[in-house]
Design an enzyme around this catalytic site. Structure first.
Site, mmCIF file in Angstrom:
data_model
loop_
_atom_site.group_PDB
_atom_site.id
_atom_site.type_symbol
_atom_site.label_atom_id
_atom_site.label_comp_id
_atom_site.label_asym_id
_atom_site.label_seq_id
_atom_site.Cartn_x
_atom_site.Cartn_y
_atom_site.Cartn_z
ATOM 1 N N ARG A 1 48.595 -28.160 -47.891
ATOM 2 C CA ARG A 1 47.865 -29.151 -47.080
ATOM 3 C C ARG A 1 48.886 -29.954 -46.292
ATOM 4 N NH1 ARG A 1 43.056 -33.046 -49.011
ATOM 5 N NH2 ARG A 1 42.006 -31.059 -48.718
ATOM 6 N N ARG B 1 40.122 -32.937 -55.012
ATOM 7 C CA ARG B 1 39.414 -31.691 -55.279
ATOM 8 C C ARG B 1 40.211 -30.439 -54.932
ATOM 9 N NH1 ARG B 1 36.126 -35.586 -54.876
ATOM 10 N NH2 ARG B 1 37.628 -36.171 -53.304
ATOM 11 N N THR B 2 40.775 -30.409 -53.748
ATOM 12 C CA THR B 2 41.376 -29.146 -53.303
ATOM 13 C C THR B 2 42.573 -28.791 -54.181
ATOM 14 O OG1 THR B 2 40.673 -29.735 -51.083
ATOM 15 C CG2 THR B 2 42.218 -27.905 -51.277
HETATM 16 N N1 CP Z 1 36.953 -31.734 -50.043
HETATM 17 C C1 CP Z 1 38.273 -32.064 -50.089
HETATM 18 O O1 CP Z 1 39.099 -31.525 -49.360
HETATM 19 O O2 CP Z 1 38.585 -33.035 -50.995
HETATM 20 P P1 CP Z 1 40.063 -33.547 -51.299
HETATM 21 O O3 CP Z 1 40.567 -34.229 -50.060
HETATM 22 O O4 CP Z 1 39.916 -34.468 -52.469
HETATM 23 O O5 CP Z 1 40.904 -32.336 -51.614
#
Ligand code: CP
Length: 307
Positions: free
Chosen positions: A104, A54-55
């Site tokens: 990240r 998602r991020t």
């Molecule tokens: N909510 C979230 O951080 O999802 P991801 O780890 O898929 O980015």
């Protein structure tokens, strides 16, 4: 230290700035086509040292929908990090190619350290078990859309409150609003870290209780924020296996809750929300996914000062 504006922690932005971002996120979600060209000629760099669906993809979709472009890596194996390049050198390099960075990293504090060397705005897209401020903007935009505001709410956080960085960031953000009560639901081993209690909850005289059973207090909640047990942060697999199914939200538990409860989850989900709950109109976690993209469109536009 750089004078460039970064977003590392939810408290890096004032309440006025959050309100502006939420307002812009709402406007974008209502009329996304009006914002198609505001980042023409701009480039986002996505530096993901840890997996994400998602991020990363919502950041990339956000920039493309704003008319900009994206470069980056989604795993370090294809980058010179494998040859031993440091975070400062990587950020200085990519900061020469792009206008804004989303990063990240599995180590707490890595994006903050990186921001000291970044010539362009750097956004923390999640650092270890620490903070995840753009998930918080996502959560706030969803709460605002559904509840109409942020005051007079009882919010329950359930699951892995120790390693769940989205929980830490949302507690920080919600602690700034009026008449918020927190119910912290976790096994003893996965309680919220002490610094969140002493530096945020106690310091601001906020009402909170810690409990182990979801059924005992679900009826009190306006918002239930479910989280998965964060397998990747455990040192011992046996502990993970013992704790991973501590909570499973199902139809029978939803029957105990308020009619206007909203259920949020940052996702990914593993086992902690039964698929049968997805059909309940109070389940807002896939709506939350979509608002994540609008929240990031608003954030990119503001940090690049194009809006
Ligand atoms: N909510 C979230 O951080 O999802 P991801 O780890 O898929 O980015």
């Amino acid at each position: 230290m750089s004078k460039v504006k970064h977003l590392i922690d939810p408290q890096d932005i004032s309440l006025d700035e959050i309100n502006e971002l939420i307002q812009l996120g709402e406007e974008i979600s209502n009329n996304p086509e009006r914002y198609n060209n505001v980042c023409n000629g701009k480039i986002l760099g996505t530096l993901f040292y840890e997996p994400s669906t998602r991020t990363r993809l919502s950041f990339e979709s956000a920039m493309i929908r704003l008319g900009g472009q994206v470069i980056g890596f989604s795993e370090i194996g294809s980058s010179s990090i494998m040859k031993g390049e440091s975070v400062p050198d990587t950020v200085r390099t990519i900061g020469s190619y792009v206008d804004i960075i989303a990063m990240r990293h599995p180590k707490e504090g890595a994006p903050k350290y990186a921001s000291y060397f970044s010539p362009v705005p750097l956004i923390n897209a999640g650092d270890g078990g620490h903070q995840h401020p753009t998930q918080t903007l996502t959560d706030l935009l969803t709460i605002h859309k559904v509840k109409g505001g942020f005051s007079n709410l009882t919010i329950g956080f359930c699951g892995d409150l120790k390693f769940g960085r989205t929980v830490h960031s949302l507690i920080k953000a919600m602690s700034r609003y009026t008449n918020i009560s927190f119910i912290l639901i976790s096994p003893n081993e996965l309680k919220v870290p002490n610094y969140i209690k002493t530096e945020i909850l106690d310091k601001n005289n906020l009402k909170y209780i810690e409990v182990e059973k979801l059924e005992d207090l679900i009826q009190e909640l306006d918002i239930l924020y479910m989280t998965r047990v964060q397998k990747e942060r455990f040192f011992n697999e046996a502990d993970y296996i013992r704790l991973k199914d501590s909570y499973i939200l199902d139809k029978s538990k939803m029957e105990l809750a308020k009619k206007d409860l909203i259920v949020l989850h940052p996702l990914p989900r593993v086992n902690e929300i039964s698929y049968e709950v997805d059909k309940d109109p109070r389940a807002c976690y896939f709506m939350q996914v979509k608002y994540g993209m609008y929240a990031r469109m608003a954030l990119i536009s503001k940090l690049l000062e194009v809006m």
